[in-house]
Design a protein around this motif. Structure first.
Motif, PDB file in Angstrom:
ATOM      1  N   GLU A 108       1.095  -0.723  -0.648  1.00  0.00           N
ATOM      2  CA  GLU A 108      -0.117   0.084  -0.349  1.00  0.00           C
ATOM      3  C   GLU A 108       0.700   1.098  -0.212  1.00  0.00           C
ATOM      4  O   GLU A 108       2.114   1.703   0.987  1.00  0.00           O
ATOM      5  CB  GLU A 108      -0.480   0.183   0.987  1.00  0.00           C
ATOM      6  CG  GLU A 108      -2.147   0.636   1.511  1.00  0.00           C
ATOM      7  CD  GLU A 108      -3.029   1.235   2.871  1.00  0.00           C
ATOM      8  OE1 GLU A 108      -3.519   1.606   2.912  1.00  0.00           O
ATOM      9  OE2 GLU A 108      -2.169   0.693   3.453  1.00  0.00           O
ATOM     10  N   SER A 110       0.941   5.560   0.103  1.00  0.00           N
ATOM     11  CA  SER A 110       0.040   6.585   1.228  1.00  0.00           C
ATOM     12  C   SER A 110       0.657   7.796   1.544  1.00  0.00           C
ATOM     13  O   SER A 110       1.735   7.583   0.630  1.00  0.00           O
ATOM     14  CB  SER A 110      -0.304   5.742   3.194  1.00  0.00           C
ATOM     15  OG  SER A 110      -0.782   5.334   2.663  1.00  0.00           O
ATOM     16  N   TYR A 111       0.687   9.000   1.162  1.00  0.00           N
ATOM     17  CA  TYR A 111       1.125   9.926   0.794  1.00  0.00           C
ATOM     18  C   TYR A 111       0.190  11.369   2.015  1.00  0.00           C
ATOM     19  O   TYR A 111      -0.354  11.319   2.420  1.00  0.00           O
ATOM     20  CB  TYR A 111       0.904  10.661  -0.344  1.00  0.00           C
ATOM     21  CG  TYR A 111      -0.599  11.250  -0.728  1.00  0.00           C
ATOM     22  CD1 TYR A 111      -0.878  12.718  -0.870  1.00  0.00           C
ATOM     23  CD2 TYR A 111      -1.527  10.008  -0.558  1.00  0.00           C
ATOM     24  CE1 TYR A 111      -2.693  13.084  -0.972  1.00  0.00           C
ATOM     25  CE2 TYR A 111      -3.007  10.830  -0.767  1.00  0.00           C
ATOM     26  CZ  TYR A 111      -3.735  11.919  -1.334  1.00  0.00           C
ATOM     27  OH  TYR A 111      -4.809  12.830  -0.963  1.00  0.00           O
ATOM     28  N   ILE A 118       5.633  10.631   0.863  1.00  0.00           N
ATOM     29  CA  ILE A 118       4.975   9.249   0.859  1.00  0.00           C
ATOM     30  C   ILE A 118       5.425   8.251   1.430  1.00  0.00           C
ATOM     31  O   ILE A 118       6.451   7.943   1.994  1.00  0.00           O
ATOM     32  CB  ILE A 118       5.309   8.855  -1.056  1.00  0.00           C
ATOM     33  CG1 ILE A 118       6.022   8.051  -1.203  1.00  0.00           C
ATOM     34  CG2 ILE A 118       4.450   9.942  -1.794  1.00  0.00           C
ATOM     35  CD1 ILE A 118       6.223   6.789  -1.296  1.00  0.00           C
ATOM     36  N   ASN A 135       7.246   0.186   7.296  1.00  0.00           N
ATOM     37  CA  ASN A 135       6.951   1.223   7.090  1.00  0.00           C
ATOM     38  C   ASN A 135       8.324   1.849   5.986  1.00  0.00           C
ATOM     39  O   ASN A 135       8.680   2.661   6.993  1.00  0.00           O
ATOM     40  CB  ASN A 135       5.579   2.338   7.418  1.00  0.00           C
ATOM     41  CG  ASN A 135       4.493   2.044   6.555  1.00  0.00           C
ATOM     42  OD1 ASN A 135       3.652   1.785   6.316  1.00  0.00           O
ATOM     43  ND2 ASN A 135       4.111   2.838   8.303  1.00  0.00           N
ATOM     44  N   ALA A 203      -1.187  10.411   7.342  1.00  0.00           N
ATOM     45  CA  ALA A 203      -0.974  10.020   6.052  1.00  0.00           C
ATOM     46  C   ALA A 203      -2.105   9.003   5.554  1.00  0.00           C
ATOM     47  O   ALA A 203      -3.130   8.437   6.027  1.00  0.00           O
ATOM     48  CB  ALA A 203       0.340   7.914   5.920  1.00  0.00           C
ATOM     49  N   VAL A 204      -2.436   9.182   3.784  1.00  0.00           N
ATOM     50  CA  VAL A 204      -3.323   9.146   3.247  1.00  0.00           C
ATOM     51  C   VAL A 204      -3.158   8.389   2.291  1.00  0.00           C
ATOM     52  O   VAL A 204      -2.786   8.091   1.162  1.00  0.00           O
ATOM     53  CB  VAL A 204      -4.225  10.561   2.904  1.00  0.00           C
ATOM     54  CG1 VAL A 204      -5.852  10.052   1.638  1.00  0.00           C
ATOM     55  CG2 VAL A 204      -4.889  11.740   3.521  1.00  0.00           C
ATOM     56  N   SER A 205      -3.784   6.386   2.461  1.00  0.00           N
ATOM     57  CA  SER A 205      -3.660   5.456   1.886  1.00  0.00           C
ATOM     58  C   SER A 205      -4.020   6.604  -0.290  1.00  0.00           C
ATOM     59  O   SER A 205      -5.203   6.744   0.141  1.00  0.00           O
ATOM     60  CB  SER A 205      -4.525   4.869   1.795  1.00  0.00           C
ATOM     61  OG  SER A 205      -4.240   3.608   0.774  1.00  0.00           O
ATOM     62  N   CYS A 206      -3.710   5.780  -1.315  1.00  0.00           N
ATOM     63  CA  CYS A 206      -4.144   6.243  -1.901  1.00  0.00           C
ATOM     64  C   CYS A 206      -5.253   5.448  -2.317  1.00  0.00           C
ATOM     65  O   CYS A 206      -5.620   5.741  -3.651  1.00  0.00           O
ATOM     66  CB  CYS A 206      -2.826   5.855  -3.349  1.00  0.00           C
ATOM     67  SG  CYS A 206      -1.510   6.622  -3.038  1.00  0.00           S
ATOM     68  N   SER A 207      -5.559   4.592  -1.850  1.00  0.00           N
ATOM     69  CA  SER A 207      -7.265   3.651  -2.118  1.00  0.00           C
ATOM     70  C   SER A 207      -7.819   4.609  -1.522  1.00  0.00           C
ATOM     71  O   SER A 207      -9.003   3.660  -1.513  1.00  0.00           O
ATOM     72  CB  SER A 207      -6.485   1.676  -1.636  1.00  0.00           C
ATOM     73  OG  SER A 207      -5.797   1.404  -2.648  1.00  0.00           O
ATOM     74  N   SER A 208      -7.451   5.472  -0.464  1.00  0.00           N
ATOM     75  CA  SER A 208      -8.900   5.845   0.567  1.00  0.00           C
ATOM     76  C   SER A 208      -9.376   6.480  -0.797  1.00  0.00           C
ATOM     77  O   SER A 208     -10.021   6.831  -2.373  1.00  0.00           O
ATOM     78  CB  SER A 208      -8.384   7.038   1.024  1.00  0.00           C
ATOM     79  OG  SER A 208      -9.675   7.637   1.343  1.00  0.00           O
TER      80      SER A 208
END
Length: 231
Positions: A108, A110-111, A118, A135, A203-208
């Motif tokens: 996963e 995130s950014y 990232i 991580n 951190a925000v997942s790019c799959s959010s």
């Protein structure tokens, strides 16, 4: 000069002053409106620079998303190869799309919004407390070339479960911290987040679900709509 003439001259002066102020306000308002319109136009024009990138991607099951990774108002394009778990990221510079991240393999990605950082999550031996995971964080300003799997992270932590001689998990694990490949202690690791003014929870997942996601057809339609609106 009598009082009547003085009164008339003062009236003329203040009338001229008011007119000048009104003209200045109108000019500033017009300038601000033009700047806002130019900014919107720039966004619509620039984002279409991603069209050649998308056209050249031959990933069968690609997923696309738009995120705000750096500090400008133009979103970055994320391309995910869902079969290989590889992420690529593109941004816009001088009306052209350039690659920031080239096929980074991770469970996963995130950014940190607007911070140009990232994180990539990895796991092995099943992950979790009885396995291992890491991580890895990349501050993209620190890299002069597109980021790949071969690059050393800006900072990272790793966890490995500890097993006894019979191969049973002892209930413990070893966590290690690194900065640019060099071992550091936990205090120094935590200080990095303070220095960057970020929190691990940011951190925000790019799959959010909170960011824009597209299939290939959907993002082509989205960009084409942006172009039609501009024209």
């Amino acid at each position: 000069m009598n009082m009547k003439k003085i009164k008339i001259l003062l009236q003329v002066f203040f009338s001229a002053l008011v007119c000048c102020m009104l003209c200045a306000c109108q000019a500033n308002s017009t300038k601000n409106t033009v700047q806002e319109q130019d900014g919107l136009s720039e966004h619509k024009i620039n984002i279409q620079a991603y069209l050649p990138v998308i056209a050249n991607i031959d990933i069968e099951d690609a997923a696309f998303s738009l995120i705000f990774l750096d500090s400008d108002t133009i979103p970055e394009l994320v391309v995910l190869d869902r079969y290989l778990d590889q992420y690529s990221v593109y941004t816009i510079k001088e009306d052209s799309a350039i690659c920031l991240i080239d096929s980074l393999t991770t469970v996963e990605m995130s950014y940190f919004e607007k911070e140009n950082i990232i994180s990539a999550f990895f796991r092995w031996n099943g992950g979790g407390d009885e396995g291992g995971y890491a991580n890895r964080y990349y501050q993209l300003d620190q890299y002069s070339e597109p980021l790949t799997d071969d690059f050393v992270p800006s900072f990272e932590f790793t966890y490995n479960a500890v097993y006894d001689i019979n191969g049973e998990w002892t209930g413990e694990g070893i966590t290690e911290y690194y900065k640019k490949g060099e071992r550091i202690d936990e205090t120094a690791y935590n200080q990095i987040f303070v220095d960057f003014n970020i929190s691990q929870n940011d951190a925000v997942s790019c799959s959010s679900e909170n960011i824009q996601h597209f299939t290939r057809d959907e993002i082509l339609e989205y960009l084409s709509t942006e172009m039609a609106e501009e024209n």
